[in-house]
Design an enzyme around this catalytic site. Structure first.
Site, PDB file in Angstrom:
ATOM      1  N   GLU A 104       0.863  -1.184   0.000  1.00 60.33           N
ATOM      2  CA  GLU A 104       0.000   0.000   0.000  1.00 60.33           C
ATOM      3  C   GLU A 104       0.902   1.238   0.000  1.00 60.33           C
ATOM      4  O   GLU A 104       1.814   1.355   0.814  1.00 60.33           O
ATOM      5  CB  GLU A 104      -0.902   0.022   1.244  1.00 60.33           C
ATOM      6  N   HIS A 151      -3.850  -3.190  -8.165  1.00 55.71           N
ATOM      7  CA  HIS A 151      -5.154  -3.673  -7.693  1.00 55.71           C
ATOM      8  C   HIS A 151      -6.176  -3.593  -8.826  1.00 55.71           C
ATOM      9  O   HIS A 151      -7.055  -4.432  -8.963  1.00 55.71           O
ATOM     10  CB  HIS A 151      -5.602  -2.829  -6.487  1.00 55.71           C
TER      11      HIS A 151
END
Ligand SMILES: [Zn+2]
Length: 257
Positions: A104, A151
């Protein structure tokens, strides 16, 4: 438990003790890492709230890369599963939480009103840290370049991160992801400008590239989202999901005719 004969209880304890003595003299040649994919995200929040979400909520990632100062935090051990991918698929593999490492990146994502979106840029110093981290993880787990994904690649119907501002080209220049040769794209472009392939052609190539996409021949909402995800990565100047000649040339070079 209270009614167990004491001799039986002793046996149980002895059994456990024996089981914990494992001889590791021999190892098999046939083994590899359980980690096959690396998935890149943006947090869409600043650092403090990103950290809180990823450490105290129902989602997590192995790494969190702060923007200022650029810092890498490991939140989940690489040998354990983090909850970052959700419903996902790439190259025929599904539910990638079990087989991936998630990174992330602190980045606020899309800003401004719909129709006039501006995407939060990724600072150079932060990207240097990301590239080094990706390289290190790939080397240790022998992850193939075509399995380093966003993602939005593995969940194109739900997710847009890391978004069109993420400089995938930097990972390509470092040899970490697959990238179409620009000269070859330019060479094949005129033919596609003359004759644009039909929707089944696009769906077939996008599926071969790795996306989960139905081969139904229709330029439906799901197909547009997958094309947009591909464009965000390889042609971020325009990612409206329209099948155009440049997108065809990029796919043709990446996947083959
Ligand atoms: Zn994400």
């Amino acid at each position: 438990m209270r009614s167990l004969p004491s001799a039986f209880a002793v046996l149980l304890v002895a059994g456990c003790a024996t089981g914990s003595r494992i001889d590791t003299t021999y190892t098999s040649d046939a083994q590899d890492s359980r980690v096959e994919f690396l998935v890149i995200h943006f947090t869409s929040e600043g650092f403090p709230s990103s950290l809180k979400t990823l450490t105290t909520g129902t989602v997590s990632s192995h790494y969190l890369v702060r923007d200022d100062p650029p810092t890498v935090y490991r939140l989940v051990d690489e040998n354990r599963r983090a909850w970052h991918a959700g419903a996902s698929a790439w190259k025929g593999h599904a539910q990638l939480n079990a087989s991936s490492i998630g990174i992330e990146i602190v980045n606020r994502g899309p800003q401004g009103p719909p129709g006039a979106l501006e995407w939060d840029p990724y600072p150079d110093a932060q990207m240097e840290v990301v590239v080094a981290l990706v390289r290190d993880i790939m080397r240790r787990h022998e992850i193939r370049p075509d399995r380093v994904v966003g993602h939005s690649d593995i969940a194109p119907q739900r997710k847009v991160d890391p978004g069109p501002a993420f400089p995938w080209k930097r990972l390509a220049d470092a040899g970490l992801i697959v990238w179409p040769d620009a000269a070859e794209v330019a060479r094949r472009l005129p033919a596609f400008e003359k004759s644009l392939p039909d929707v089944p052609w696009f769906q077939d190539r996008l599926a071969k590239h790795g996306f989960a996409i139905a081969s139904n021949g229709a330029l439906d909402e799901a197909t547009v989202r997958v094309i947009a995800a591909f464009q965000m990565k390889y042609r971020p100047a325009r990612y409206d999901g329209t099948p155009d000649a440049e997108t065809a040339a990029l796919l043709d070079v990446l996947v083959g005719p």
